[in-house]
Motif scaffolding. Structure first.
Motif, PDB file in Angstrom:
ATOM      1  N   SER A   1      24.030 -16.891  -6.770  1.00  0.00           N
ATOM      2  CA  SER A   1      25.009 -17.864  -7.692  1.00  0.00           C
ATOM      3  C   SER A   1      25.150 -16.917  -9.138  1.00  0.00           C
ATOM      4  O   SER A   1      24.370 -16.012  -9.427  1.00  0.00           O
ATOM      5  CB  SER A   1      24.389 -18.927  -7.828  1.00  0.00           C
ATOM      6  N   HIS A   2      25.948 -17.450  -9.697  1.00  0.00           N
ATOM      7  CA  HIS A   2      26.296 -17.006 -11.012  1.00  0.00           C
ATOM      8  C   HIS A   2      25.246 -17.573 -12.331  1.00  0.00           C
ATOM      9  O   HIS A   2      25.118 -17.142 -13.242  1.00  0.00           O
ATOM     10  CB  HIS A   2      27.679 -17.514 -11.392  1.00  0.00           C
ATOM     11  N   TRP A   3      24.535 -18.324 -11.751  1.00  0.00           N
ATOM     12  CA  TRP A   3      23.460 -19.098 -12.740  1.00  0.00           C
ATOM     13  C   TRP A   3      22.322 -17.803 -13.211  1.00  0.00           C
ATOM     14  O   TRP A   3      21.947 -18.042 -14.311  1.00  0.00           O
ATOM     15  CB  TRP A   3      22.832 -20.287 -12.200  1.00  0.00           C
ATOM     16  N   LEU A   4      22.112 -17.155 -12.600  1.00  0.00           N
ATOM     17  CA  LEU A   4      21.119 -16.168 -12.932  1.00  0.00           C
ATOM     18  C   LEU A   4      21.339 -14.724 -11.932  1.00  0.00           C
ATOM     19  O   LEU A   4      20.883 -14.376 -11.023  1.00  0.00           O
ATOM     20  CB  LEU A   4      19.575 -16.392 -12.758  1.00  0.00           C
ATOM     21  N   PRO A   5      22.444 -14.054 -12.539  1.00  0.00           N
ATOM     22  CA  PRO A   5      22.921 -12.846 -11.907  1.00  0.00           C
ATOM     23  C   PRO A   5      21.590 -11.826 -11.694  1.00  0.00           C
ATOM     24  O   PRO A   5      20.615 -11.684 -12.300  1.00  0.00           O
ATOM     25  CB  PRO A   5      23.620 -12.102 -12.875  1.00  0.00           C
ATOM     26  N   GLU A   6      22.142 -10.832 -10.482  1.00  0.00           N
ATOM     27  CA  GLU A   6      21.096  -9.938 -10.326  1.00  0.00           C
ATOM     28  C   GLU A   6      21.115  -8.760 -10.950  1.00  0.00           C
ATOM     29  O   GLU A   6      20.252  -7.887 -11.143  1.00  0.00           O
ATOM     30  CB  GLU A   6      21.245  -9.591  -8.645  1.00  0.00           C
ATOM     31  N   ASP A   7      22.497  -8.437 -11.380  1.00  0.00           N
ATOM     32  CA  ASP A   7      22.745  -7.384 -12.261  1.00  0.00           C
ATOM     33  C   ASP A   7      21.824  -7.159 -13.510  1.00  0.00           C
ATOM     34  O   ASP A   7      21.604  -8.307 -14.154  1.00  0.00           O
ATOM     35  CB  ASP A   7      24.319  -7.396 -12.733  1.00  0.00           C
ATOM     36  N   PRO A   8      21.037  -6.025 -13.579  1.00  0.00           N
ATOM     37  CA  PRO A   8      20.238  -5.914 -14.596  1.00  0.00           C
ATOM     38  C   PRO A   8      20.715  -6.151 -16.016  1.00  0.00           C
ATOM     39  O   PRO A   8      20.036  -6.768 -16.733  1.00  0.00           O
ATOM     40  CB  PRO A   8      19.871  -4.311 -14.565  1.00  0.00           C
ATOM     41  N   LEU A   9      21.738  -5.758 -16.479  1.00  0.00           N
ATOM     42  CA  LEU A   9      22.331  -6.231 -17.804  1.00  0.00           C
ATOM     43  C   LEU A   9      22.774  -7.778 -17.962  1.00  0.00           C
ATOM     44  O   LEU A   9      22.351  -8.144 -18.937  1.00  0.00           O
ATOM     45  CB  LEU A   9      23.659  -5.185 -18.289  1.00  0.00           C
ATOM     46  N   LYS A  10      23.298  -8.402 -16.995  1.00  0.00           N
ATOM     47  CA  LYS A  10      23.723  -9.538 -17.089  1.00  0.00           C
ATOM     48  C   LYS A  10      22.390 -10.454 -17.194  1.00  0.00           C
ATOM     49  O   LYS A  10      22.086 -11.337 -17.843  1.00  0.00           O
ATOM     50  CB  LYS A  10      24.510  -9.863 -15.879  1.00  0.00           C
ATOM     51  N   ALA A  11      21.272 -10.115 -16.000  1.00  0.00           N
ATOM     52  CA  ALA A  11      20.126 -10.911 -16.154  1.00  0.00           C
ATOM     53  C   ALA A  11      19.404 -10.682 -17.543  1.00  0.00           C
ATOM     54  O   ALA A  11      18.760 -11.323 -17.818  1.00  0.00           O
ATOM     55  CB  ALA A  11      19.320 -10.213 -15.157  1.00  0.00           C
ATOM     56  N   ALA A  12      19.434  -9.491 -18.129  1.00  0.00           N
ATOM     57  CA  ALA A  12      18.886  -9.510 -19.553  1.00  0.00           C
ATOM     58  C   ALA A  12      19.542 -10.310 -20.326  1.00  0.00           C
ATOM     59  O   ALA A  12      18.916 -10.772 -21.357  1.00  0.00           O
ATOM     60  CB  ALA A  12      18.834  -7.753 -19.820  1.00  0.00           C
ATOM     61  N   GLU A  13      20.789 -10.497 -20.576  1.00  0.00           N
ATOM     62  CA  GLU A  13      21.652 -11.365 -21.316  1.00  0.00           C
ATOM     63  C   GLU A  13      20.899 -12.782 -20.986  1.00  0.00           C
ATOM     64  O   GLU A  13      20.957 -13.398 -22.239  1.00  0.00           O
ATOM     65  CB  GLU A  13      22.882 -11.166 -21.076  1.00  0.00           C
ATOM     66  N   VAL A  14      20.975 -13.133 -20.025  1.00  0.00           N
ATOM     67  CA  VAL A  14      20.572 -14.624 -19.543  1.00  0.00           C
ATOM     68  C   VAL A  14      19.092 -14.616 -20.261  1.00  0.00           C
ATOM     69  O   VAL A  14      18.693 -15.748 -20.953  1.00  0.00           O
ATOM     70  CB  VAL A  14      20.582 -14.703 -18.002  1.00  0.00           C
ATOM     71  N   GLN A  15      18.297 -13.749 -19.918  1.00  0.00           N
ATOM     72  CA  GLN A  15      17.050 -13.774 -20.413  1.00  0.00           C
ATOM     73  C   GLN A  15      16.953 -14.071 -22.137  1.00  0.00           C
ATOM     74  O   GLN A  15      16.232 -14.445 -22.673  1.00  0.00           O
ATOM     75  CB  GLN A  15      15.887 -12.677 -20.295  1.00  0.00           C
ATOM     76  N   LYS A  16      17.945 -13.380 -22.452  1.00  0.00           N
ATOM     77  CA  LYS A  16      18.093 -13.401 -24.156  1.00  0.00           C
ATOM     78  C   LYS A  16      18.129 -14.701 -24.588  1.00  0.00           C
ATOM     79  O   LYS A  16      17.731 -15.292 -25.628  1.00  0.00           O
ATOM     80  CB  LYS A  16      18.947 -12.380 -24.633  1.00  0.00           C
TER      81      LYS A  16
ATOM     82  N   PHE B   1      31.259 -18.302 -22.378  1.00  0.00           N
ATOM     83  CA  PHE B   1      29.702 -18.761 -22.140  1.00  0.00           C
ATOM     84  C   PHE B   1      28.880 -17.686 -22.518  1.00  0.00           C
ATOM     85  O   PHE B   1      29.261 -16.532 -22.980  1.00  0.00           O
ATOM     86  CB  PHE B   1      29.440 -18.925 -20.575  1.00  0.00           C
ATOM     87  N   LEU B   2      27.639 -18.073 -22.790  1.00  0.00           N
ATOM     88  CA  LEU B   2      26.765 -17.241 -23.697  1.00  0.00           C
ATOM     89  C   LEU B   2      26.227 -15.929 -22.925  1.00  0.00           C
ATOM     90  O   LEU B   2      26.659 -14.760 -23.929  1.00  0.00           O
ATOM     91  CB  LEU B   2      25.391 -18.135 -23.762  1.00  0.00           C
ATOM     92  N   ALA B   3      25.958 -15.552 -21.509  1.00  0.00           N
ATOM     93  CA  ALA B   3      25.559 -14.522 -21.111  1.00  0.00           C
ATOM     94  C   ALA B   3      26.645 -13.748 -20.420  1.00  0.00           C
ATOM     95  O   ALA B   3      26.562 -12.490 -20.501  1.00  0.00           O
ATOM     96  CB  ALA B   3      24.281 -14.852 -20.284  1.00  0.00           C
ATOM     97  N   THR B   4      27.399 -14.234 -19.645  1.00  0.00           N
ATOM     98  CA  THR B   4      28.605 -13.732 -18.713  1.00  0.00           C
ATOM     99  C   THR B   4      29.555 -14.526 -18.693  1.00  0.00           C
ATOM    100  O   THR B   4      29.767 -15.420 -19.726  1.00  0.00           O
ATOM    101  CB  THR B   4      27.958 -13.867 -17.179  1.00  0.00           C
ATOM    102  N   ASP B   5      30.632 -14.126 -17.803  1.00  0.00           N
ATOM    103  CA  ASP B   5      31.828 -15.053 -18.053  1.00  0.00           C
ATOM    104  C   ASP B   5      31.840 -16.085 -17.350  1.00  0.00           C
ATOM    105  O   ASP B   5      32.829 -16.918 -17.226  1.00  0.00           O
ATOM    106  CB  ASP B   5      33.046 -13.791 -17.284  1.00  0.00           C
TER     107      ASP B   5
ATOM    108  N   GLY C   1      21.215 -19.741 -19.068  1.00  0.00           N
ATOM    109  CA  GLY C   1      21.167 -19.609 -20.504  1.00  0.00           C
ATOM    110  C   GLY C   1      21.800 -20.641 -21.194  1.00  0.00           C
ATOM    111  O   GLY C   1      21.407 -21.250 -22.456  1.00  0.00           O
ATOM    112  N   ASP C   2      23.019 -20.783 -20.811  1.00  0.00           N
ATOM    113  CA  ASP C   2      23.892 -22.078 -21.418  1.00  0.00           C
ATOM    114  C   ASP C   2      23.119 -23.352 -21.337  1.00  0.00           C
ATOM    115  O   ASP C   2      23.211 -24.122 -22.199  1.00  0.00           O
ATOM    116  CB  ASP C   2      25.139 -21.970 -20.585  1.00  0.00           C
ATOM    117  N   LEU C   3      22.616 -23.601 -19.976  1.00  0.00           N
ATOM    118  CA  LEU C   3      21.989 -24.666 -20.063  1.00  0.00           C
ATOM    119  C   LEU C   3      20.870 -25.109 -21.011  1.00  0.00           C
ATOM    120  O   LEU C   3      20.510 -25.953 -21.477  1.00  0.00           O
ATOM    121  CB  LEU C   3      21.752 -25.039 -18.372  1.00  0.00           C
ATOM    122  N   ALA C   4      19.994 -23.921 -21.036  1.00  0.00           N
ATOM    123  CA  ALA C   4      18.892 -23.968 -21.612  1.00  0.00           C
ATOM    124  C   ALA C   4      19.169 -24.334 -23.251  1.00  0.00           C
ATOM    125  O   ALA C   4      18.439 -24.871 -23.884  1.00  0.00           O
ATOM    126  CB  ALA C   4      18.041 -22.568 -21.769  1.00  0.00           C
TER     127      ALA C   4
END
Length: 206
Positions: free
Chosen positions: A81-96, A147-151, A156-159
């Motif tokens: 799902s879009h909640w935690l992407p597998e793409d490395p850069l997007k996943a890094a943005e979520v972690q940030k 949204f905070l990390a991706t489109d 990350g938004d929920l947190a």
């Protein structure tokens, strides 16, 4: 009885972020009240020796820490799902943004609310100063990001959502942050959204 149990309190922003994801994933769960007295019991301490909420029990699995719970729920129940992407850069943005939720948001906006509403023994002036530094940074970011990390919305938004939305309860106005208010509204328009129970506003909001 639902397989998933969430130990927490409705007024906790940390619990609220988990509740949001459970509802948005359409996962049935049972909320088990774990106030200050319950958290000191031997039964709860066995689940989490730190005596903190939330705690998620999913069958034989016990997960503590709200952000860790978000990661677990997505990886187990919505891995593509879009909640935690597998793409490395997007996943890094979520972690940030998960890190900012545990850092600036917890020590700033969340702390102001805890002091004003629950008389928490935390440094209010420091929390105000950190909030005053963080909110303009967040405002600038969401001026150009839906949204905070991706489109799309992520964990990350929920947190970050709950304590930013509730920061007026800590004596801090969001009147000067229109982009933040629009971002909050986008979260609130997501299917399954449920609000954090409101508390009285302090007489003076900064």
């Amino acid at each position: 009885m639902p397989a998933i149990q969430l130990f927490g309190t409705p007024l906790s922003g940390h619990c609220h972020r988990v509740t949001l994801l459970l509802k948005m994933l359409n996962l049935p769960f049972e909320l088990k009240e774990a106030g200050a007295a319950e958290r000191k019991t031997e039964e709860f301490s066995h689940l989490n020796p730190l005596q903190q909420v939330p705690v998620l029990v999913d069958g034989e699995h016990v997960i503590t820490d709200s952000n860790a719970i978000l990661v677990y729920l997505v990886k187990r129940y919505a891995p593509d799902s879009h909640w935690l992407p597998e793409d490395p850069l997007k996943a890094a943005e979520v972690q940030k943004w998960l890190s900012r939720a545990a850092g600036e948001v917890r020590s700033g906006p969340a702390s102001t609310r805890m002091v004003k509403q629950f008389s928490a023994p935390e440094p209010y002036d420091y929390a105000l100063a950190l909030t005053a530094k963080f909110l303009p940074q967040l405002e600038k970011h969401v001026e150009t990001h839906e949204f905070l990390a991706t489109d799309r919305a992520t964990i990350g938004d929920l947190a970050c959502y709950s304590y930013i939305a509730a920061v007026p309860e800590g004596g801090v106005s969001l009147e000067d942050y229109p982009a933040i208010r629009r971002w909050l509204k986008r979260i609130e328009n997501l299917p399954g959204f449920t609000p954090l129970p409101a508390l009285p506003l302090p007489e003076r909001a900064l």
